[in-house]
Design an enzyme around this catalytic site. Structure first.
Site, PDB file in Angstrom:
ATOM      1  N   HIS A  42       0.810  -1.230   0.000  1.00 31.09           N
ATOM      2  CA  HIS A  42       0.000   0.000   0.000  1.00 31.09           C
ATOM      3  C   HIS A  42       0.846   1.285   0.000  1.00 31.09           C
ATOM      4  CE1 HIS A  42      -3.492  -2.367   0.085  1.00 31.09           C
ATOM      5  NE2 HIS A  42      -3.820  -2.324   1.340  1.00 31.09           N
ATOM      6  N   HIS A  81     -10.103   2.266   0.271  1.00 28.34           N
ATOM      7  CA  HIS A  81     -10.003   1.181   1.255  1.00 28.34           C
ATOM      8  C   HIS A  81     -11.078   1.258   2.342  1.00 28.34           C
ATOM      9  CE1 HIS A  81      -7.925  -1.963   3.534  1.00 28.34           C
ATOM     10  NE2 HIS A  81      -7.097  -2.101   2.500  1.00 28.34           N
ATOM     11  N   GLU A 129     -11.538  -3.321  -3.045  1.00 29.33           N
ATOM     12  CA  GLU A 129     -10.432  -2.480  -3.503  1.00 29.33           C
ATOM     13  C   GLU A 129     -10.287  -2.632  -5.021  1.00 29.33           C
ATOM     14  OE1 GLU A 129      -6.906  -3.174  -0.885  1.00 29.33           O
ATOM     15  OE2 GLU A 129      -8.348  -4.405   0.231  1.00 29.33           O
TER      16      GLU A 129
END
Length: 351
Positions: free
Chosen positions: A121, A195, A315
């Site tokens: 991420h 997210h 996502e």
């Protein structure tokens, strides 16, 4: 953001002080609402969705995303061994990059690693931990807010200065629309996503009673470190074949391969509230995530004890580790091109 901008935006929306960082930087929250009574709250820390309220039957209003009441709780959540990334914008690269490295233009790029020697991420300080500017707000029908971020050259060792704009629009059709645009001064890898952990029964409930549909024939095969091997797993006779809707699993962390379509790539349904969320995207994958070892450590909104099945993430993104697999969809943004990502979460009450 200068004072002139803040006062201008306060006239158009309910900009409120959400908290201050340890460097005394003010974090603001902004509300968007539509004529149906749907309301979203977003803060400029991480361009993060903190609340998404939807009217359901009997004049009840349900908040369908997990989050925190205070900035301090968001900051603390990133100190956990496995941060939850509640409601945040993930970048420069969503998902994992194997050993944090890839070859770009015949040169090895070594990123900062933050997940078992891999980059997850975006690295140590991804886009969810950055303060975004507010560059535009529109009021009235289909109200919107645009956040912008300048990610400097070699931010987490990614090449190129990256300019990102993210527009959230709340439509009168009860859609939360996200549009991402980005340009770079040098060729770079990019993969942005949202997210939020959704729960159509309310953020203080469990998703295990809700029904999941995913329009995918295969998922990415991964190794024990959750890194794609480059192969695919067919979903026929597989537990994660959700082409026929079934109950949410208690644990899932997989990238579903999506074919380009104008139809919903995924749906979540609550029989309790007769509420359905449909997910639309121009991305080649939707990563479905339920679980995590960070829940129950920090209390969520309204003093709620979150647990491993409190929410489910959709996502929408490119494949994890795509820079290391030539047959995966392109993840390199060239300096003369524009990155564009669009995702829509549409909410409907079903009779």
């Amino acid at each position: 953001m200068d004072i002139k901008h803040i006062s201008h935006f306060q006239e158009l929306s309910t900009a409120k002080l959400f908290g201050k960082t340890d460097k005394n930087e003010e974090i603001l929250s902004f509300d968007l609402s539509n004529k149906n009574g749907m309301k979203i709250q977003i803060i400029n820390y991480g361009a993060t969705v903190t609340s998404l309220q939807i009217p359901v039957s009997n004049d009840n209003i349900v908040d369908v995303v997990l989050g925190f009441d205070t900035l301090e709780s968001y900051l603390e959540s990133y100190e956990l061994p496995s941060a939850p990334y509640f409601g945040t914008t993930v970048g420069r690269y969503a998902g994992r990059i194997n050993k944090g490295s890839f070859i770009l233009n015949n040169k090895k790029i070594q990123l900062n690693t933050n997940n078992n020697e891999n980059t997850l991420h975006g690295g140590n300080t991804g886009f969810g931990k950055k303060i975004w500017n507010v560059s535009n707000i529109t009021a009235g029908d289909n109200s919107s807010i645009t956040f912008s971020l300048l990610s400097e050259d070699l931010d987490e060792n990614f090449p190129g200065t990256l300019q990102v704009n993210l527009t959230y629009t709340l439509t009168e059709q009860n859609e939360l629309k996200l549009e991402y645009k980005a340009t770079t001064t040098e060729d770079t890898a990019i993969n942005l996503t949202h997210h939020s952990y959704f729960n159509l029964d309310g953020h203080d409930s469990t998703v295990l009673d809700q029904t999941l549909f995913v329009d995918a024939e295969k998922i990415l095969e991964t190794n024990t470190a959750n890194i794609p091997t480059g192969k695919f797993t067919a979903l026929s006779n597989h537990d994660f074949d959700f082409r026929v809707p079934k109950k949410c699993p208690s644990s899932i962390d997989n990238s579903f391969v999506i074919e380009p379509s104008i139809n919903a790539v995924a749906k979540l349904f609550s029989s309790k509230n007769n509420l359905q969320m449909s997910v639309y995207t121009n991305q080649p994958s939707v990563h479905i995530y339920v679980g995590g070892n960070c829940f129950g450590v920090l209390k969520g909104k309204e003093d709620t004890d979150y647990h491993s099945s409190s929410g489910i993430c959709f996502e929408t993104q490119n494949f994890p580790d795509a820079p290391n697999h030539e047959h995966f969809p392109n993840s390199i943004l060239k300096k003369d091109e524009e990155y564009y990502q669009k995702t829509v979460y549409k909410f409907e009450l079903l009779n």
